[in-house]
Design a protein around this motif. Sequence first.
Motif, PDB file in Angstrom:
ATOM      1  N   SER A 233      38.163   8.098  88.099  1.00 41.16           N
ATOM      2  CA  SER A 233      37.903   6.804  88.719  1.00 41.16           C
ATOM      3  C   SER A 233      36.475   6.365  88.454  1.00 41.16           C
ATOM      4  N   ALA A 234      36.205   5.078  88.700  1.00 41.34           N
ATOM      5  CA  ALA A 234      34.848   4.554  88.540  1.00 41.34           C
ATOM      6  C   ALA A 234      33.890   5.256  89.499  1.00 41.34           C
ATOM      7  N   GLN A 235      34.363   5.568  90.699  1.00 41.52           N
ATOM      8  CA  GLN A 235      33.500   6.248  91.675  1.00 41.52           C
ATOM      9  C   GLN A 235      33.119   7.648  91.181  1.00 41.52           C
ATOM     10  N   THR A 236      34.087   8.368  90.627  1.00 41.78           N
ATOM     11  CA  THR A 236      33.798   9.701  90.091  1.00 41.78           C
ATOM     12  C   THR A 236      32.835   9.619  88.917  1.00 41.78           C
ATOM     13  N   ALA A 237      33.023   8.632  88.052  1.00 39.55           N
ATOM     14  CA  ALA A 237      32.159   8.470  86.879  1.00 39.55           C
ATOM     15  C   ALA A 237      30.714   8.228  87.285  1.00 39.55           C
ATOM     16  N   THR A 238      30.498   7.395  88.299  1.00 35.67           N
ATOM     17  CA  THR A 238      29.122   7.104  88.717  1.00 35.67           C
ATOM     18  C   THR A 238      28.484   8.262  89.466  1.00 35.67           C
ATOM     19  N   ARG A 239      29.327   9.197  89.988  1.00 29.94           N
ATOM     20  CA  ARG A 239      28.756  10.384  90.635  1.00 29.94           C
ATOM     21  C   ARG A 239      28.377  11.460  89.625  1.00 29.94           C
ATOM     22  N   GLN A 240      28.881  11.372  88.402  1.00 30.10           N
ATOM     23  CA  GLN A 240      28.554  12.341  87.351  1.00 30.10           C
ATOM     24  C   GLN A 240      28.068  11.596  86.101  1.00 30.10           C
ATOM     25  N   PRO A 241      27.006  10.833  86.207  1.00 28.15           N
ATOM     26  CA  PRO A 241      26.568   9.993  85.080  1.00 28.15           C
ATOM     27  C   PRO A 241      26.171  10.788  83.850  1.00 28.15           C
ATOM     28  N   GLY A 242      25.536  11.960  84.042  1.00 27.57           N
ATOM     29  CA  GLY A 242      25.108  12.755  82.901  1.00 27.57           C
ATOM     30  C   GLY A 242      26.286  13.238  82.070  1.00 27.57           C
ATOM     31  N   LEU A 243      27.315  13.728  82.737  1.00 29.95           N
ATOM     32  CA  LEU A 243      28.510  14.214  82.043  1.00 29.95           C
ATOM     33  C   LEU A 243      29.211  13.071  81.305  1.00 29.95           C
ATOM     34  N   VAL A 244      29.368  11.934  81.977  1.00 30.76           N
ATOM     35  CA  VAL A 244      30.034  10.784  81.362  1.00 30.76           C
ATOM     36  C   VAL A 244      29.270  10.311  80.136  1.00 30.76           C
ATOM     37  N   ARG A 245      27.957  10.221  80.238  1.00 32.19           N
ATOM     38  CA  ARG A 245      27.149   9.777  79.088  1.00 32.19           C
ATOM     39  C   ARG A 245      27.307  10.721  77.910  1.00 32.19           C
ATOM     40  N   ARG A 246      27.272  12.037  78.190  1.00 32.66           N
ATOM     41  CA  ARG A 246      27.369  13.009  77.094  1.00 32.66           C
ATOM     42  C   ARG A 246      28.719  12.912  76.386  1.00 32.66           C
ATOM     43  N   ILE A 247      29.781  12.797  77.165  1.00 33.38           N
ATOM     44  CA  ILE A 247      31.112  12.760  76.554  1.00 33.38           C
ATOM     45  C   ILE A 247      31.320  11.467  75.772  1.00 33.38           C
ATOM     46  N   LEU A 248      30.928  10.334  76.349  1.00 34.86           N
ATOM     47  CA  LEU A 248      31.092   9.059  75.652  1.00 34.86           C
ATOM     48  C   LEU A 248      30.213   9.003  74.405  1.00 34.86           C
ATOM     49  N   ARG A 249      29.013   9.564  74.495  1.00 33.55           N
ATOM     50  CA  ARG A 249      28.129   9.593  73.323  1.00 33.55           C
ATOM     51  C   ARG A 249      28.749  10.434  72.209  1.00 33.55           C
ATOM     52  N   LEU A 250      29.340  11.567  72.579  1.00 38.33           N
ATOM     53  CA  LEU A 250      29.993  12.422  71.583  1.00 38.33           C
ATOM     54  C   LEU A 250      31.168  11.699  70.945  1.00 38.33           C
ATOM     55  N   ASP A 251      32.001  11.064  71.751  1.00 37.77           N
ATOM     56  CA  ASP A 251      33.173  10.350  71.253  1.00 37.77           C
ATOM     57  C   ASP A 251      32.758   9.257  70.266  1.00 37.77           C
ATOM     58  N   CYS A 252      31.769   8.454  70.651  1.00 34.55           N
ATOM     59  CA  CYS A 252      31.325   7.347  69.793  1.00 34.55           C
ATOM     60  C   CYS A 252      30.643   7.852  68.521  1.00 34.55           C
ATOM     61  N   SER A 253      29.845   8.901  68.656  1.00 35.07           N
ATOM     62  CA  SER A 253      29.120   9.413  67.488  1.00 35.07           C
ATOM     63  C   SER A 253      30.079  10.000  66.451  1.00 35.07           C
ATOM     64  N   LEU A 254      31.067  10.765  66.910  1.00 38.13           N
ATOM     65  CA  LEU A 254      32.018  11.360  65.971  1.00 38.13           C
ATOM     66  C   LEU A 254      32.847  10.288  65.272  1.00 38.13           C
TER      67      LEU A 254
END
Length: 399
Positions: free
Chosen positions: A209-230
């Motif tokens: 959920s959006a609430q979970t994503a905003t509570r774990q911003p570091g994890l979300v950023r790392r995963i999205l950055r990896l997805d986009c970079s690959l």
Amino acid sequence: MPLLGPAFVAAIAYVDPGNVATNLTAGATLGYTLVWVVVAASVVAILVQFQAAKLGMATGMSLPQLCRKRFGRLGNVLLWLQAEVVVLATDLAEFVGAAIGLQLLFGMPVEVSAGVTAVISLLLLELRRHGRTRPFELASAATLLVVGAGVGYDIVFVGHQSASGLAAGMIPNLGGDGALLLAMGIVGATVMPHAVYLHSALVQGRGISAQTATRQPGLVRRILRLDCSLALGLATAINVSLIALGAGLAAATGGAWTGDLLLAHGELATRIGGAAALAFAIALLSSGVSSAGIGTLAGDVVMQGFLGWRMPIHVRRIITMAPAVLALVIGVPLTGLLILSQVIISLGVPVALFLLVHFCRDRRLMGSLANAPLTTAIAAGAAAVITFLAFSLPLTLLL
């Protein structure tokens, strides 16, 4: 793992037939001169798609849905109209490219092949419509690999490559006839507005959920950055390879070939062999068919988001394929049509980028996933440069 995959779907837009035509023509006519444009636009594209994915994760809404919530009715109608023009230009490029691929492979009339492309793209979309999201994303990743393998095979066997020329192409330079037009075509083919709208929708409904994503911003950023970079890193490699292939094939023909896709197939068959021509046709067909489905999906996101309307996807496919079929029937030069479509798309890039920057900097909306001031400054600067180039292009063509 549930968060990985959407960027590979969006990345299909970055290797569509418009990219193939524009990058091959740039390589054939200007050598490696515009490699720097591809690389710079791709870096911006990675940043842009990361922002789009982050926006969807933080808010639980797509970029068009946020616009409908934030802006008035008239503003959303205008935003929808410009987005629809971009989607139509995108569909035009994708249908034409797939039609050329089918013609090269099977000798199929381009008018018939447009219909075949529509049917195949709808079958791919059925995977997602029936909840088969992961197979849809795996099919997109496989398409990227097929296109890359086809281009790579042809580069090896065409030869006539120059490492020093490729390195020199990293130095910014717009010298040469038609360089600005091709550069804007590359920008339009690389920083794809419809992919921005689509990516913000693709990341939703993945068990977070959006609430979970905003509570774990570091994890979300790392995963999205990896997805986009690959995903976009692979797309960047393919686009640079297309310029190199264009330059090599032009050198192999003594400058006689200048970027025409149909003639490229013939030159490869004559000078290199049937396998090289087959690899080229398969890569072009894969690019066109897969990106046609992505374009239709993006159009659905745009209409539903900005206006709150939803048109049956089969009806939408018939409407969006009509301009492409008309162009094929009346015999418009296909390669030139592909390049023109990318220039039209480039004019929609500033709108998508400034909307993205506007929302991603809003801490009340994005919470802990809001952009840092430096990120906002970089994104806004890139958007400003692209806007300047986009609006200078019509004047350049007139003069």
